[in-house]
Design a protein around this motif. Structure first.
Motif, PDB file in Angstrom:
ATOM      1  N   LYS A  16       0.841  -1.204   0.000  1.00 50.10           N
ATOM      2  CA  LYS A  16       0.000   0.000   0.000  1.00 50.10           C
ATOM      3  C   LYS A  16       0.870   1.245   0.000  1.00 50.10           C
ATOM      4  N   ASN A  17       0.424   2.236  -0.738  1.00 51.48           N
ATOM      5  CA  ASN A  17       1.091   3.540  -0.836  1.00 51.48           C
ATOM      6  C   ASN A  17       2.451   3.493  -1.515  1.00 51.48           C
ATOM      7  N   MET A  18       2.770   2.384  -2.170  1.00 50.28           N
ATOM      8  CA  MET A  18       4.026   2.289  -2.916  1.00 50.28           C
ATOM      9  C   MET A  18       3.706   2.307  -4.418  1.00 50.28           C
ATOM     10  N   GLY A  19       4.710   2.501  -5.237  1.00 47.37           N
ATOM     11  CA  GLY A  19       4.543   2.754  -6.660  1.00 47.37           C
ATOM     12  C   GLY A  19       3.813   1.717  -7.490  1.00 47.37           C
ATOM     13  N   ASN A  20       3.942   0.450  -7.175  1.00 51.61           N
ATOM     14  CA  ASN A  20       3.311  -0.600  -7.983  1.00 51.61           C
ATOM     15  C   ASN A  20       2.054  -1.184  -7.342  1.00 51.61           C
ATOM     16  N   HIS A  21       1.579  -0.572  -6.263  1.00 48.26           N
ATOM     17  CA  HIS A  21       0.420  -1.135  -5.564  1.00 48.26           C
ATOM     18  C   HIS A  21      -0.821  -1.234  -6.455  1.00 48.26           C
ATOM     19  N   GLY A  22      -0.974  -0.331  -7.406  1.00 47.01           N
ATOM     20  CA  GLY A  22      -2.133  -0.358  -8.298  1.00 47.01           C
ATOM     21  C   GLY A  22      -2.326  -1.700  -8.982  1.00 47.01           C
ATOM     22  N   LEU A  23      -1.255  -2.434  -9.163  1.00 44.99           N
ATOM     23  CA  LEU A  23      -1.326  -3.744  -9.818  1.00 44.99           C
ATOM     24  C   LEU A  23      -2.138  -4.744  -9.005  1.00 44.99           C
ATOM     25  N   ALA A  69      -5.192 -13.864 -13.114  1.00 41.70           N
ATOM     26  CA  ALA A  69      -4.743 -12.771 -13.985  1.00 41.70           C
ATOM     27  C   ALA A  69      -3.803 -11.829 -13.230  1.00 41.70           C
ATOM     28  N   THR A  70      -4.148 -11.503 -11.994  1.00 43.02           N
ATOM     29  CA  THR A  70      -3.292 -10.630 -11.185  1.00 43.02           C
ATOM     30  C   THR A  70      -1.972 -11.316 -10.883  1.00 43.02           C
ATOM     31  N   TYR A  71      -2.044 -12.598 -10.558  1.00 46.90           N
ATOM     32  CA  TYR A  71      -0.843 -13.381 -10.272  1.00 46.90           C
ATOM     33  C   TYR A  71       0.133 -13.340 -11.452  1.00 46.90           C
ATOM     34  N   LYS A  72      -0.391 -13.477 -12.656  1.00 48.24           N
ATOM     35  CA  LYS A  72       0.464 -13.442 -13.855  1.00 48.24           C
ATOM     36  C   LYS A  72       1.057 -12.056 -14.065  1.00 48.24           C
ATOM     37  N   ARG A  73       0.296 -11.004 -13.766  1.00 51.89           N
ATOM     38  CA  ARG A  73       0.837  -9.643 -13.884  1.00 51.89           C
ATOM     39  C   ARG A  73       1.953  -9.412 -12.867  1.00 51.89           C
ATOM     40  N   VAL A  74       1.773  -9.933 -11.659  1.00 46.35           N
ATOM     41  CA  VAL A  74       2.820  -9.808 -10.639  1.00 46.35           C
ATOM     42  C   VAL A  74       4.078 -10.565 -11.087  1.00 46.35           C
ATOM     43  N   GLU A  75       3.906 -11.754 -11.643  1.00 47.12           N
ATOM     44  CA  GLU A  75       5.066 -12.510 -12.137  1.00 47.12           C
ATOM     45  C   GLU A  75       5.837 -11.713 -13.182  1.00 47.12           C
ATOM     46  N   ARG A  76       5.119 -11.048 -14.092  1.00 41.33           N
ATOM     47  CA  ARG A  76       5.799 -10.228 -15.110  1.00 41.33           C
ATOM     48  C   ARG A  76       6.540  -9.067 -14.462  1.00 41.33           C
ATOM     49  N   LEU A  77       5.879  -8.375 -13.529  1.00 36.55           N
ATOM     50  CA  LEU A  77       6.525  -7.255 -12.851  1.00 36.55           C
ATOM     51  C   LEU A  77       7.801  -7.707 -12.149  1.00 36.55           C
ATOM     52  N   GLU A  78       7.749  -8.849 -11.503  1.00 37.50           N
ATOM     53  CA  GLU A  78       8.880  -9.350 -10.726  1.00 37.50           C
ATOM     54  C   GLU A  78       9.955 -10.024 -11.588  1.00 37.50           C
ATOM     55  N   GLY A  79       9.721 -10.111 -12.893  1.00 40.33           N
ATOM     56  CA  GLY A  79      10.715 -10.727 -13.768  1.00 40.33           C
ATOM     57  C   GLY A  79      10.937 -12.193 -13.453  1.00 40.33           C
ATOM     58  N   TYR A  80       9.867 -12.865 -13.054  1.00 42.14           N
ATOM     59  CA  TYR A  80       9.948 -14.291 -12.722  1.00 42.14           C
ATOM     60  C   TYR A  80      10.069 -15.108 -13.997  1.00 42.14           C
ATOM     61  N   PRO A  81      11.002 -16.056 -14.084  1.00 39.14           N
ATOM     62  CA  PRO A  81      11.899 -16.573 -13.058  1.00 39.14           C
ATOM     63  C   PRO A  81      13.344 -16.076 -13.178  1.00 39.14           C
ATOM     64  N   SER A  82      13.600 -15.124 -14.066  1.00 39.57           N
ATOM     65  CA  SER A  82      14.998 -14.737 -14.258  1.00 39.57           C
ATOM     66  C   SER A  82      15.508 -13.755 -13.204  1.00 39.57           C
ATOM     67  N   PHE A  83      14.709 -12.760 -12.813  1.00 35.55           N
ATOM     68  CA  PHE A  83      15.168 -11.775 -11.838  1.00 35.55           C
ATOM     69  C   PHE A  83      14.820 -12.213 -10.421  1.00 35.55           C
ATOM     70  N   TYR A  84      13.542 -12.523 -10.195  1.00 39.58           N
ATOM     71  CA  TYR A  84      13.084 -13.041  -8.907  1.00 39.58           C
ATOM     72  C   TYR A  84      12.647 -14.479  -9.067  1.00 39.58           C
ATOM     73  N   ASP A  85      12.826 -15.248  -8.021  1.00 43.06           N
ATOM     74  CA  ASP A  85      12.307 -16.609  -7.913  1.00 43.06           C
ATOM     75  C   ASP A  85      11.209 -16.563  -6.858  1.00 43.06           C
ATOM     76  N   LYS A  86      10.435 -17.634  -6.739  1.00 43.91           N
ATOM     77  CA  LYS A  86       9.380 -17.683  -5.736  1.00 43.91           C
ATOM     78  C   LYS A  86       9.700 -18.764  -4.721  1.00 43.91           C
ATOM     79  N   HIS A  87       9.498 -18.441  -3.456  1.00 41.26           N
ATOM     80  CA  HIS A  87       9.651 -19.416  -2.378  1.00 41.26           C
ATOM     81  C   HIS A  87       8.346 -19.453  -1.596  1.00 41.26           C
ATOM     82  N   ASN A  88       8.039 -20.597  -1.025  1.00 42.24           N
ATOM     83  CA  ASN A  88       6.828 -20.758  -0.226  1.00 42.24           C
ATOM     84  C   ASN A  88       7.164 -20.789   1.256  1.00 42.24           C
ATOM     85  N   PHE A  89       6.239 -20.295   2.057  1.00 39.05           N
ATOM     86  CA  PHE A  89       6.321 -20.458   3.503  1.00 39.05           C
ATOM     87  C   PHE A  89       4.903 -20.595   4.019  1.00 39.05           C
TER      88      PHE A  89
END
Length: 129
Positions: A16-23, A69-89
């Protein structure tokens, strides 16, 4: 919770209140919390990244339930899988695994900042300094 949605933890520019929150602003905010995870948050200038750490560190996150659809947009923003990877907890009270984006260890930013940056526990407070 919808079985076709995912839960993501955001800690930087998607909060919230950060630049990419609109996504993700139309998604359901489940909670804002601080977790202890085996990562260190570092600054890459305009946004943060998590890198593996030998110890747990506190990280302030927002949990969102997102549709495909939102999940896929977040993956694109995060440059997954080349820039960011995903981990589960997991967190008490949530049946689904929670996904968090972590800098890919082979990325040039990881090797540049990996062991020299101080841990940032809350990105929004850090950016308001």
């Amino acid at each position: 919770m919808n079985p076709q949605t995912k839960i993501i933890a955001v800690y930087g520019s998607l909060r919230k209140n950060m630049g990419n929150h609109g996504l993700i602003s139309h998604s359901t905010l489940l909670e804002t919390t601080t977790v202890s995870l085996p990562y260190k948050m570092i600054s890459l200038g305009g946004f943060p990244g998590l890198i593996k750490s030998d110890q747990n560190n506190e990280i302030t996150i927002e949990l969102y339930e997102v549709d495909d659809a939102t999940y896929k947009r977040v993956e694109r923003l995060e440059g997954y899988p080349s820039f960011y990877d995903k981990h589960n907890f997991s967190l008490k009270g949530y049946e689904k695994p929670i996904e968090i984006y972590v800098l890919n260890e082979t990325d040039k930013y990881y090797s540049k900042f990996g062991s020299t940056e101080e841990h940032i526990s809350d990105w929004t407070k850090y950016k308001m300094k």
